[in-house]
Design a protein around this motif. Structure first.
Motif, PDB file in Angstrom:
ATOM      1  N   GLN A   6       0.831  -1.205   0.000  1.00  0.00           N
ATOM      2  CA  GLN A   6       0.000   0.000   0.000  1.00  0.00           C
ATOM      3  C   GLN A   6       0.864   1.253   0.000  1.00  0.00           C
ATOM      4  OE1 GLN A   6      -3.556   0.340  -0.170  1.00  0.00           O
ATOM      5  NE2 GLN A   6      -2.713   2.340  -0.696  1.00  0.00           N
ATOM      6  N   GLY A   7       1.952   1.207   0.766  1.00  0.00           N
ATOM      7  CA  GLY A   7       2.841   2.364   0.798  1.00  0.00           C
ATOM      8  C   GLY A   7       3.482   2.626  -0.554  1.00  0.00           C
ATOM      9  N   THR A  10       0.863   4.115  -2.901  1.00  0.00           N
ATOM     10  CA  THR A  10       0.604   5.519  -2.582  1.00  0.00           C
ATOM     11  C   THR A  10       1.722   6.406  -3.116  1.00  0.00           C
ATOM     12  OG1 THR A  10      -0.604   4.908  -0.567  1.00  0.00           O
ATOM     13  CG2 THR A  10       0.242   7.163  -0.710  1.00  0.00           C
ATOM     14  N   GLU A  11       2.960   5.966  -2.923  1.00  0.00           N
ATOM     15  CA  GLU A  11       4.103   6.745  -3.404  1.00  0.00           C
ATOM     16  C   GLU A  11       4.134   6.813  -4.924  1.00  0.00           C
ATOM     17  OE1 GLU A  11       8.954   7.101  -2.683  1.00  0.00           O
ATOM     18  OE2 GLU A  11       7.838   5.388  -1.881  1.00  0.00           O
ATOM     19  N   GLN A  12       3.795   5.694  -5.587  1.00  0.00           N
ATOM     20  CA  GLN A  12       3.793   5.681  -7.045  1.00  0.00           C
ATOM     21  C   GLN A  12       2.681   6.571  -7.591  1.00  0.00           C
ATOM     22  OE1 GLN A  12       5.708   5.335  -9.370  1.00  0.00           O
ATOM     23  NE2 GLN A  12       5.529   3.381 -10.452  1.00  0.00           N
ATOM     24  N   THR A  13       1.533   6.547  -6.960  1.00  0.00           N
ATOM     25  CA  THR A  13       0.430   7.400  -7.393  1.00  0.00           C
ATOM     26  C   THR A  13       0.817   8.870  -7.298  1.00  0.00           C
ATOM     27  OG1 THR A  13      -1.252   5.788  -6.706  1.00  0.00           O
ATOM     28  CG2 THR A  13      -1.965   8.079  -6.931  1.00  0.00           C
ATOM     29  N   ALA A  14       1.474   9.240  -6.194  1.00  0.00           N
ATOM     30  CA  ALA A  14       1.912  10.629  -6.026  1.00  0.00           C
ATOM     31  C   ALA A  14       2.951  10.998  -7.075  1.00  0.00           C
ATOM     32  CB  ALA A  14       2.485  10.813  -4.619  1.00  0.00           C
ATOM     33  N   THR A  63       6.837  -6.923  -5.059  1.00  0.00           N
ATOM     34  CA  THR A  63       6.069  -7.034  -3.814  1.00  0.00           C
ATOM     35  C   THR A  63       4.692  -7.657  -4.007  1.00  0.00           C
ATOM     36  OG1 THR A  63       7.199  -5.063  -2.952  1.00  0.00           O
ATOM     37  CG2 THR A  63       5.179  -5.743  -1.827  1.00  0.00           C
ATOM     38  N   ALA A  64       4.011  -7.271  -5.085  1.00  0.00           N
ATOM     39  CA  ALA A  64       2.643  -7.747  -5.306  1.00  0.00           C
ATOM     40  C   ALA A  64       2.639  -9.184  -5.830  1.00  0.00           C
ATOM     41  CB  ALA A  64       1.922  -6.830  -6.297  1.00  0.00           C
ATOM     42  N   LYS A  73      -5.855  -1.894  -9.310  1.00  0.00           N
ATOM     43  CA  LYS A  73      -6.057  -0.971 -10.422  1.00  0.00           C
ATOM     44  C   LYS A  73      -4.749  -0.549 -11.097  1.00  0.00           C
ATOM     45  CE  LYS A  73      -8.033   3.665 -11.250  1.00  0.00           C
ATOM     46  NZ  LYS A  73      -6.794   4.477 -11.248  1.00  0.00           N
ATOM     47  N   TYR A  74      -3.698  -0.360 -10.325  1.00  0.00           N
ATOM     48  CA  TYR A  74      -2.405   0.058 -10.891  1.00  0.00           C
ATOM     49  C   TYR A  74      -1.941  -0.901 -11.972  1.00  0.00           C
ATOM     50  CZ  TYR A  74       2.611   0.926 -11.230  1.00  0.00           C
ATOM     51  OH  TYR A  74       3.877   1.177 -11.707  1.00  0.00           O
ATOM     52  N   PHE A  75      -2.147  -2.192 -11.745  1.00  0.00           N
ATOM     53  CA  PHE A  75      -1.725  -3.204 -12.709  1.00  0.00           C
ATOM     54  C   PHE A  75      -2.771  -3.439 -13.791  1.00  0.00           C
ATOM     55  CE2 PHE A  75       0.458  -4.313  -8.702  1.00  0.00           C
ATOM     56  CZ  PHE A  75       1.767  -4.243  -9.130  1.00  0.00           C
TER      57      PHE A  75
END
Length: 222
Positions: A6-7, A10-14, A63-64, A73-75
């Protein structure tokens, strides 16, 4: 979802959000206020963001789990590839601006040197290199290996196909290595190999489920 995953998300989204703002914010300056210095600083900022985005993408792939990658959703929406499009559009625009302004503004020798290094990919080669994982032909390893190889090698325009094939051959072991050991390292042989064809290069949107099958009959990904 694990806190670590999750961290990273969040960092990748930012990071991607910041990448998306670079070009619109640059255009807000207005032509009268645009200088080579400002364009170069925005280009350097974008390059740094893209390097961070690539590193975070590798960490996310590591990690995933395969199950998480099918539902997050990212993937599923290929947000990393969308970020790559933003990077290409932004850097192309800034490079054009710098090229046009170079006819009107003097450039210090050091600045020319810096730009030449960036264009040749030398700067990128000086960044810390993440070791590629080994792929033995195990079905469960394929998606993770392909994602990391695509991010670190296949998408790099500064690398020739010969270099990509060399890295590919150095990253496979066991039965997977048997599939490409006979292939000579040459530009024309990279895409002709089953592995190379299954790993899309920059700008090519190969099917996410495209996976080669070993000639000895054992599937390594389907």
């Amino acid at each position: 979802m694990a806190d670590g995953l999750q961290g990273l998300l969040t960092e990748q989204t930012a990071t991607i959000t910041t990448m998306k703002r670079v070009l619109p914010n640059f255009k807000k300056l207005g032509k009268a206020n645009v200088t080579q210095y400002k364009a170069k600083k925005r280009l350097e900022h974008m390059e740094a963001l893209w390097e961070k985005c690539q590193l975070l993408n590798v960490k996310l792939l590591q990690t995933a789990t395969a199950e998480k990658q099918r539902i997050i959703k990212y993937f599923t929406e290929e947000e990393f590839l969308a970020a790559e499009d933003v990077y290409n559009e932004t850097t192309d625009h800034l490079a054009d601006v710098i090229g046009k302004l170079s006819h009107h503004e003097p450039i210090a020798a050091s600045s020319v040197s810096d730009m030449s290094l960036k264009e040749s990919g030398t700067v990128a080669l000086q960044l810390p290199r993440i070791s590629l994982p080994k792929f033995s032909g195990n079905f469960t390893e394929w998606e993770n290996f392909r994602g990391i190889f695509e991010s670190l090698v296949a998408s790099k325009e500064s690398l020739s196909n010969s270099q990509k094939l060399h890295d590919l051959k150095a990253s496979v072991t066991g039965e997977a290595a048997l599939l490409i050991n006979h292939i000579q390292i040459a530009d024309t042989n990279y895409q002709s190999s089953d592995f190379g064809a299954a790993i899309p290069t920059r700008g090519a949107r190969a099917p996410r489920k495209a996976v080669p099958t070993m000639s000895v009959g054992q599937p390594i990904g389907r």
